[in-house]
Design an enzyme around this catalytic site. Structure first.
Site, short mmCIF file in Angstrom:
data_model
loop_
_atom_site.label_atom_id
_atom_site.label_comp_id
_atom_site.label_asym_id
_atom_site.label_seq_id
_atom_site.Cartn_x
_atom_site.Cartn_y
_atom_site.Cartn_z
N GLU A 61 0.80 -1.22 0.00
CA GLU A 61 0.00 0.00 0.00
C GLU A 61 0.84 1.27 0.00
O GLU A 61 0.56 2.19 -0.77
CB GLU A 61 -0.94 0.01 1.20
CG GLU A 61 -1.96 1.14 1.11
CD GLU A 61 -3.11 0.99 2.08
OE1 GLU A 61 -3.65 2.02 2.47
OE2 GLU A 61 -3.46 -0.16 2.43
N HIS A 77 8.03 -26.73 3.56
CA HIS A 77 7.32 -27.88 3.00
C HIS A 77 7.08 -27.75 1.51
O HIS A 77 6.98 -28.76 0.82
CB HIS A 77 5.99 -28.09 3.73
CG HIS A 77 6.17 -28.33 5.19
ND1 HIS A 77 6.78 -29.46 5.70
CD2 HIS A 77 5.86 -27.58 6.27
CE1 HIS A 77 6.83 -29.39 7.02
NE2 HIS A 77 6.27 -28.26 7.39
N LYS A 168 -13.74 -0.43 -5.03
CA LYS A 168 -14.92 -0.23 -4.19
C LYS A 168 -16.07 0.41 -4.98
O LYS A 168 -17.23 0.02 -4.82
CB LYS A 168 -14.58 0.63 -2.97
CG LYS A 168 -13.72 -0.09 -1.96
CD LYS A 168 -13.36 0.83 -0.80
CE LYS A 168 -12.50 0.11 0.22
NZ LYS A 168 -12.16 1.02 1.35
#
Length: 174
Positions: A61, A77, A168
């Site tokens: 950001e 892993h 948005k």
């Protein structure tokens, strides 16, 4: 839910940050320069994942750049297998604590040896403080500064979030 010593630890953390402020800003400036133009890959012990997530999100950001994170031992892993291509544009940032479990510390040292074959850029950020909270707030404060200074180096406005506003706005139409 919150232990009685939490307030004390917060007060001590604030004192530590104030006492370390000049050193933190000096370190942040040097770290920002090392991360500029690179793809940061942040690794931390699993109990420090929240700190790693915050650093990644602040880079996203504020600095307007991609980054990723993972935790040790989980990255051992699968992700460790992905280190196959030499790439000087990647930089690994290890968030370290002197009291990390000894097997995690051992894994980090082995990981450094493996990853060094693929990128020469490995940075270790060591926390400061005695309590877990001092260490958390130290690293958060340092890496927040890194994200802001890196935004400046990249000529980015840390406050600008037009793409989020667009998302948005677009979602509001649905």
């Amino acid at each position: 839910l919150i232990k009685d010593d939490f307030k004390k630890n917060i007060r001590v953390s604030i004192k530590t940050l104030k006492a370390e402020e000049q050193d933190i800003q000096k370190k942040a400036k040097a770290l920002a320069a090392k991360l500029n133009g690179k793809l940061p890959i942040i690794y931390a012990a699993s109990n420090f994942e929240g700190v790693a997530v915050r650093f990644r999100q602040q880079l996203n950001e504020n600095s307007k750049m991609l980054a990723w994170h993972n935790v040790i031992p989980e990255m051992n892993h699968n992700e460790l297998v992905g280190w196959r291509d030499k790439d000087d544009d990647k930089v690994v940032v290890l968030l370290r604590n002197d009291d990390d479990y000894y097997r995690i510390q051992t894994r980090m040292e082995i990981n450094k040896k493996i990853i060094k074959k693929y990128t020469p850029n490995i940075i270790e950020i060591n926390s400061k403080g005695k309590s877990y909270w001092e260490k958390v707030f130290y690293i958060i404060h340092l890496t927040d500064w890194v994200s802001l200074l890196l935004a400046d180096l990249r000529h980015q406005d840390a406050m600008e979030i037009k793409v989020i506003d667009y998302l948005k706005g677009s979602l509001a139409k649905v």
